[in-house]
Design a protein around this motif. Structure first.
Motif, PDB file in Angstrom:
ATOM      1  N   LYS A 125       0.851  -1.189   0.000  1.00 25.29           N
ATOM      2  CA  LYS A 125       0.000   0.000   0.000  1.00 25.29           C
ATOM      3  C   LYS A 125       0.884   1.234   0.000  1.00 25.29           C
ATOM      4  O   LYS A 125       1.759   1.375   0.843  1.00 25.29           O
ATOM      5  CB  LYS A 125      -0.922   0.017   1.215  1.00 25.29           C
ATOM      6  CG  LYS A 125      -1.985  -1.077   1.179  1.00 25.29           C
ATOM      7  CD  LYS A 125      -2.969  -0.925   2.308  1.00 25.29           C
ATOM      8  CE  LYS A 125      -4.081  -1.968   2.229  1.00 25.29           C
ATOM      9  NZ  LYS A 125      -5.051  -1.822   3.323  1.00 25.29           N
ATOM     10  N   ILE A 126       0.642   2.156  -0.976  1.00 31.18           N
ATOM     11  CA  ILE A 126       1.456   3.360  -1.143  1.00 31.18           C
ATOM     12  C   ILE A 126       0.632   4.581  -0.775  1.00 31.18           C
ATOM     13  O   ILE A 126      -0.572   4.635  -1.035  1.00 31.18           O
ATOM     14  CB  ILE A 126       1.952   3.452  -2.598  1.00 31.18           C
ATOM     15  CG1 ILE A 126       2.710   2.180  -2.973  1.00 31.18           C
ATOM     16  CG2 ILE A 126       2.839   4.652  -2.804  1.00 31.18           C
ATOM     17  CD1 ILE A 126       3.125   2.122  -4.415  1.00 31.18           C
ATOM     18  N   ASN A 127       1.287   5.563  -0.193  1.00 28.61           N
ATOM     19  CA  ASN A 127       0.628   6.794   0.175  1.00 28.61           C
ATOM     20  C   ASN A 127      -0.021   7.423  -1.059  1.00 28.61           C
ATOM     21  O   ASN A 127       0.595   7.525  -2.125  1.00 28.61           O
ATOM     22  CB  ASN A 127       1.668   7.749   0.782  1.00 28.61           C
ATOM     23  CG  ASN A 127       1.037   9.041   1.260  1.00 28.61           C
ATOM     24  OD1 ASN A 127       0.809   9.932   0.454  1.00 28.61           O
ATOM     25  ND2 ASN A 127       0.770   9.122   2.560  1.00 28.61           N
ATOM     26  N   ASP A 128      -1.293   7.868  -0.934  1.00 25.03           N
ATOM     27  CA  ASP A 128      -2.047   8.363  -2.081  1.00 25.03           C
ATOM     28  C   ASP A 128      -1.401   9.612  -2.677  1.00 25.03           C
ATOM     29  O   ASP A 128      -1.295   9.751  -3.909  1.00 25.03           O
ATOM     30  CB  ASP A 128      -3.483   8.681  -1.666  1.00 25.03           C
ATOM     31  CG  ASP A 128      -4.244   7.404  -1.323  1.00 25.03           C
ATOM     32  OD1 ASP A 128      -3.814   6.325  -1.788  1.00 25.03           O
ATOM     33  OD2 ASP A 128      -5.255   7.490  -0.596  1.00 25.03           O
ATOM     34  N   ASP A 129      -1.000  10.581  -1.823  1.00 22.66           N
ATOM     35  CA  ASP A 129      -0.396  11.807  -2.356  1.00 22.66           C
ATOM     36  C   ASP A 129       0.909  11.497  -3.092  1.00 22.66           C
ATOM     37  O   ASP A 129       1.189  12.072  -4.156  1.00 22.66           O
ATOM     38  CB  ASP A 129      -0.124  12.784  -1.196  1.00 22.66           C
ATOM     39  CG  ASP A 129      -1.422  13.246  -0.536  1.00 22.66           C
ATOM     40  OD1 ASP A 129      -2.461  13.199  -1.229  1.00 22.66           O
ATOM     41  OD2 ASP A 129      -1.392  13.631   0.644  1.00 22.66           O
ATOM     42  N   HIS A 162       4.005  10.725  -8.265  1.00 26.16           N
ATOM     43  CA  HIS A 162       4.833   9.909  -9.159  1.00 26.16           C
ATOM     44  C   HIS A 162       4.116   9.652 -10.478  1.00 26.16           C
ATOM     45  O   HIS A 162       4.753   9.626 -11.549  1.00 26.16           O
ATOM     46  CB  HIS A 162       5.204   8.596  -8.482  1.00 26.16           C
ATOM     47  CG  HIS A 162       6.175   8.770  -7.348  1.00 26.16           C
ATOM     48  ND1 HIS A 162       7.376   9.442  -7.479  1.00 26.16           N
ATOM     49  CD2 HIS A 162       6.114   8.359  -6.055  1.00 26.16           C
ATOM     50  CE1 HIS A 162       8.013   9.442  -6.324  1.00 26.16           C
ATOM     51  NE2 HIS A 162       7.268   8.790  -5.436  1.00 26.16           N
ATOM     52  N   ARG A 163       2.807   9.450 -10.457  1.00 27.51           N
ATOM     53  CA  ARG A 163       2.064   9.254 -11.703  1.00 27.51           C
ATOM     54  C   ARG A 163       2.135  10.516 -12.561  1.00 27.51           C
ATOM     55  O   ARG A 163       2.242  10.456 -13.796  1.00 27.51           O
ATOM     56  CB  ARG A 163       0.609   8.893 -11.402  1.00 27.51           C
ATOM     57  CG  ARG A 163       0.429   7.486 -10.865  1.00 27.51           C
ATOM     58  CD  ARG A 163      -1.028   7.225 -10.513  1.00 27.51           C
ATOM     59  NE  ARG A 163      -1.877   7.312 -11.690  1.00 27.51           N
ATOM     60  CZ  ARG A 163      -2.165   6.257 -12.467  1.00 27.51           C
ATOM     61  NH1 ARG A 163      -1.660   5.068 -12.197  1.00 27.51           N
ATOM     62  NH2 ARG A 163      -2.942   6.396 -13.523  1.00 27.51           N
ATOM     63  N   SER A 164       2.054  11.677 -11.892  1.00 26.12           N
ATOM     64  CA  SER A 164       2.150  12.929 -12.639  1.00 26.12           C
ATOM     65  C   SER A 164       3.527  13.094 -13.287  1.00 26.12           C
ATOM     66  O   SER A 164       3.640  13.541 -14.433  1.00 26.12           O
ATOM     67  CB  SER A 164       1.865  14.104 -11.695  1.00 26.12           C
ATOM     68  OG  SER A 164       2.029  15.344 -12.372  1.00 26.12           O
ATOM     69  N   ASN A 165       4.579  12.697 -12.556  1.00 25.43           N
ATOM     70  CA  ASN A 165       5.934  12.802 -13.112  1.00 25.43           C
ATOM     71  C   ASN A 165       6.109  11.887 -14.326  1.00 25.43           C
ATOM     72  O   ASN A 165       6.706  12.265 -15.335  1.00 25.43           O
ATOM     73  CB  ASN A 165       6.973  12.458 -12.037  1.00 25.43           C
ATOM     74  CG  ASN A 165       6.987  13.478 -10.915  1.00 25.43           C
ATOM     75  OD1 ASN A 165       6.553  14.622 -11.095  1.00 25.43           O
ATOM     76  ND2 ASN A 165       7.477  13.081  -9.750  1.00 25.43           N
ATOM     77  N   ILE A 166       5.579  10.668 -14.205  1.00 26.21           N
ATOM     78  CA  ILE A 166       5.703   9.714 -15.324  1.00 26.21           C
ATOM     79  C   ILE A 166       4.923  10.218 -16.528  1.00 26.21           C
ATOM     80  O   ILE A 166       5.386  10.150 -17.670  1.00 26.21           O
ATOM     81  CB  ILE A 166       5.226   8.319 -14.885  1.00 26.21           C
ATOM     82  CG1 ILE A 166       6.146   7.771 -13.793  1.00 26.21           C
ATOM     83  CG2 ILE A 166       5.186   7.367 -16.073  1.00 26.21           C
ATOM     84  CD1 ILE A 166       5.652   6.479 -13.177  1.00 26.21           C
ATOM     85  N   LEU A 167       3.697  10.749 -16.305  1.00 20.56           N
ATOM     86  CA  LEU A 167       2.889  11.255 -17.413  1.00 20.56           C
ATOM     87  C   LEU A 167       3.563  12.444 -18.091  1.00 20.56           C
ATOM     88  O   LEU A 167       3.544  12.579 -19.322  1.00 20.56           O
ATOM     89  CB  LEU A 167       1.497  11.660 -16.887  1.00 20.56           C
ATOM     90  CG  LEU A 167       0.505  12.182 -17.933  1.00 20.56           C
ATOM     91  CD1 LEU A 167       0.233  11.114 -18.987  1.00 20.56           C
ATOM     92  CD2 LEU A 167      -0.797  12.634 -17.261  1.00 20.56           C
ATOM     93  N   ASN A 210       7.859   1.363 -12.672  1.00 24.87           N
ATOM     94  CA  ASN A 210       8.243   2.766 -12.615  1.00 24.87           C
ATOM     95  C   ASN A 210       7.829   3.428 -11.309  1.00 24.87           C
ATOM     96  O   ASN A 210       8.540   4.290 -10.783  1.00 24.87           O
ATOM     97  CB  ASN A 210       7.640   3.514 -13.810  1.00 24.87           C
ATOM     98  CG  ASN A 210       8.374   3.237 -15.095  1.00 24.87           C
ATOM     99  OD1 ASN A 210       9.415   3.817 -15.368  1.00 24.87           O
ATOM    100  ND2 ASN A 210       7.856   2.302 -15.887  1.00 24.87           N
ATOM    101  N   ILE A 211       6.648   3.065 -10.767  1.00 29.05           N
ATOM    102  CA  ILE A 211       6.220   3.674  -9.493  1.00 29.05           C
ATOM    103  C   ILE A 211       7.119   3.203  -8.359  1.00 29.05           C
ATOM    104  O   ILE A 211       7.594   4.000  -7.542  1.00 29.05           O
ATOM    105  CB  ILE A 211       4.744   3.344  -9.215  1.00 29.05           C
ATOM    106  CG1 ILE A 211       3.862   4.087 -10.234  1.00 29.05           C
ATOM    107  CG2 ILE A 211       4.363   3.729  -7.808  1.00 29.05           C
ATOM    108  CD1 ILE A 211       2.392   3.794 -10.096  1.00 29.05           C
ATOM    109  N   ILE A 237       9.802   5.481  -6.092  1.00 31.20           N
ATOM    110  CA  ILE A 237       9.819   5.507  -4.625  1.00 31.20           C
ATOM    111  C   ILE A 237      11.221   5.196  -4.113  1.00 31.20           C
ATOM    112  O   ILE A 237      11.720   5.775  -3.154  1.00 31.20           O
ATOM    113  CB  ILE A 237       8.797   4.507  -4.069  1.00 31.20           C
ATOM    114  CG1 ILE A 237       7.387   4.987  -4.420  1.00 31.20           C
ATOM    115  CG2 ILE A 237       8.959   4.322  -2.590  1.00 31.20           C
ATOM    116  CD1 ILE A 237       6.312   4.003  -4.061  1.00 31.20           C
ATOM    117  N   GLY A 238      11.908   4.260  -4.827  1.00 33.97           N
ATOM    118  CA  GLY A 238      13.256   3.883  -4.398  1.00 33.97           C
ATOM    119  C   GLY A 238      14.227   5.032  -4.465  1.00 33.97           C
ATOM    120  O   GLY A 238      15.222   5.065  -3.760  1.00 33.97           O
TER     121      GLY A 238
END
Length: 631
Positions: free
Chosen positions: A551-555, A560-565, A624-625, A629-630
């Motif tokens: 489980k990953i923190n929502d914010d 990270h999704r925004s950075n990848i997009l 990628n997510i 995080i790493g």
């Protein structure tokens, strides 16, 4: 006066003329006066209807003489070429044999003009089709062919960059070339259209010709970028017994010309096409050399072109090669190479035969090949010699009597046989008796018995060791059983998927599986993510193992999704390749899709790119997510 050197003095030993050898004709294109020619005139000229000469490039005062089956000069018409070289072999097709005609030569020498021509000057293909339909009509009108039906089918394909493409059905891409049990070459799933008249042929052929790959070069405004093959199959079937069927095929082949890229100015895709054309023509030359030298292996399979021409060169077809050449000095070496190839092709000998099938009433069709016909002739000759007394008939074969019935044997013999069978089955623990002396047989049985005893001892020893290990594990479990609700996260056990992760990052990430009876939660530093036990039952058994959920923190996930997009929409080719699961090919696909359709609205739109499946998309997100995080 210029000296003439005969080509036969420098070429290989030529074979004796045979009716089945490859027939070669040379056609000279009209001379086109150019500004850079400086009034040099043509480098080739004809001598008679079969000979020509070309200037010797080593000594301008000499010429090299070539002799072929036919030579057509600058004033020869399309009709002259057709009647002199192509028309004589068309009759073989109606008799169940194969024939092939292909145009060979450098680019711009007039191969396509020879095969197709124009409405005012039709070439080989339209003239051959008209004559085939005319021949079938004449045969139907004859009394001896009134019980025969004729069916003509056509197929049209091209070989483009070593891919066989169906021109009648452009959706058919990269068809395979196969060989049946009778060594006949065929193409599975190749479209075949039944045609009953020349009008129907034009209706199918003209649209298909527009599908052929052509392009403009410095030497030719409509240069063929592929080899095209028109296949006509004529089936002649008898309506009455013995229901014979004759099948003949005609291959009409327009080869792409060899190219010198320094003169054509080929670049990019044109350069790649030129490489494929020159490579296939080189293999064609190797095939001709191997046939002339009698080598055990002919490299037909080294190219799709030679694989398809396997029947035409050294195979079972009546073949005609029309070599087109140019007279200008700037094409001298292309012309010389084409003439040398034509001289070698003239020595190739084919072995055509009639393809006939016979089907009697109520029987399965049986193919009559030339080998079967030879065996039948031998049997008939042997029978005639026996009748004339020149040969003694063979002795009739005496059928062996079956084994005597056991009921007819003496009861005492039967009992001894049964007792002997029982001994053979049960002696030596089921081992058959060997043809060895008695002493050696007893020694062998003793060795077998000792081996079996040793195996039994080893099995008992293994059981004792297993029991001892089980008791030790039970005692150790009871002494070490203590509750533990927290877990220290150790490095080196959680494999982070990001390629560039360092040793420090790896030391922050894995949960060691421990045997515990309570729900387990591990929290990483910085509240990045949590790992929880998904099992509702607190008891841990071999049937119910622990399962872990990430489980990953929502914010943090949104960030990270925004950075990848953002990277997908604005990144260059090099930047896209830094993403996990994205290589050079997929990065190029993403750039192409972005140029056509605009930016990605969400990461999941990546599935719309050709070559990226839903499974690959899920793997891309996960890698990628976690990699982000790493960092």
């Amino acid at each position: 006066m210029a000296l003439r050197v005969s080509a036969s003095e420098v070429n290989l030993h030529s074979r004796k003329p045979q009716s089945a050898r490859v027939r070669v004709a040379v056609r000279l294109r009209p001379y086109a006066k150019q500004d850079d020619e400086k009034q040099q005139g043509p480098c080739v000229r004809g001598i008679d209807a079969q000979s020509l000469e070309i200037i010797n490039w080593r000594n301008q005062t000499e010429t090299v003489c070539y002799q072929f089956d036919k030579f057509y000069g600058e004033k020869a018409s399309q009709l002259d070429v057709y009647k002199g070289s192509v028309l004589p072999i068309l009759g073989h097709i109606l008799n169940g044999q194969n024939a092939s005609v292909f145009a060979y030569g450098p680019t711009g020498a007039g191969k396509t003009h020879t095969m197709l021509g124009s409405p005012e000057q039709p070439g080989v293909i339209p003239r051959a089709l008209r004559d085939i339909f005319q021949m079938t009509r004449e045969l139907r009108s004859q009394a001896e062919h009134e019980n025969w039906d004729f069916t003509i089918t056509m197929s049209y394909l091209e070989i483009y960059q070593e891919k066989v493409l169906d021109l009648l059905e452009p959706k058919q891409q990269d068809l395979p070339i196969r060989e049946d049990m009778n060594k006949n070459i065929f193409i599975p799933n190749l479209t075949q259209k039944v045609i009953a008249s020349f009008a129907e042929f034009e209706k199918q052929f003209i649209p298909a010709s527009q599908n052929r790959t052509v392009a403009s070069t410095k030497l030719n405004s409509r240069s063929s970028r592929s080899h095209s093959v028109l296949l006509l199959k004529v089936v002649k079937k008898e309506r009455v017994s013995p229901f014979r069927q004759l099948t003949g095929k005609l291959y009409l082949i327009d080869l792409a010309g060899s190219e010198d890229n320094r003169r054509t100015g080929n670049q990019g895709i044109r350069l790649k096409e030129s490489g494929a054309i020159n490579s296939s023509l080189f293999v064609l030359s190797k095939v001709v050399d191997a046939l002339n030298q009698g080598l055990p292996r002919i490299p037909y399979r080294d190219s799709k072109l030679t694989r398809l021409l396997q029947d035409s060169l050294g195979g079972t077809a009546h073949s005609v090669v029309v070599t087109n050449i140019s007279p200008e000095h700037k094409y001298y070496f292309d012309t010389l190479s084409a003439l040398n190839f034509a001289a070698k092709s003239k020595q190739v000998v084919n072995k055509p035969f009639t393809q006939e099938t016979i089907q009697s009433m109520g029987k399965v069709p049986m193919k009559r090949t030339h080998e079967r016909q030879d065996s039948e002739d031998c049997e008939q000759a042997k029978k005639s010699r026996i009748e004339e007394g020149e040969e003694t008939p063979p002795k009739p074969k005496v059928a062996r009597s079956p084994l005597p019935n056991i009921e007819n044997l003496d009861p005492g013999v039967v009992q001894r046989l049964l007792r002997l069978d029982s001994l053979m089955r049960n002696d030596a623990n089921g081992m058959p008796q060997l043809d060895t002396p008695k002493r050696e047989r007893l020694a062998l049985l003793k060795v077998v018995e000792e081996s079996q005893n040793e195996i039994m001892q080893l099995k008992e020893r293994q059981k004792e060791l297993e029991e001892r290990v089980r008791v030790q594990n039970t005692s150790q479990t009871s002494s070490d059983e203590t509750p533990n609700t927290s877990l220290e996260i150790k490095a080196s056990r959680l494999p982070l998927p990001h390629r560039s992760c360092t040793a420090n990052v790896r030391k922050q990430a894995v949960v060691l599986p421990m045997k515990t009876r309570s729900p387990l939660t591990a929290v990483m530093e910085g509240n990045f993510f949590t790992m929880q036990n998904k099992c509702k039952d607190t008891s841990v058994t071999e049937e119910n193992k622990e399962e872990w959920e990430l489980k990953i923190n929502d914010d943090l996930l949104k960030q990270h999704r925004s950075n990848i997009l953002s990277l997908l929409n604005t990144g260059s080719l090099k930047e896209l390749k830094t993403l996990q699961k994205i290589g050079d090919k997929k990065a190029q696909l993403i750039l192409g899709w972005r140029e056509v359709n605009g930016p990605f609205m969400q990461i999941e739109d990546l599935q719309k790119v050709d070559g990226i499946s839903a499974k690959q998309m899920a793997s891309f997100l996960k890698a990628n997510i976690l990699g982000s995080i790493g960092r």
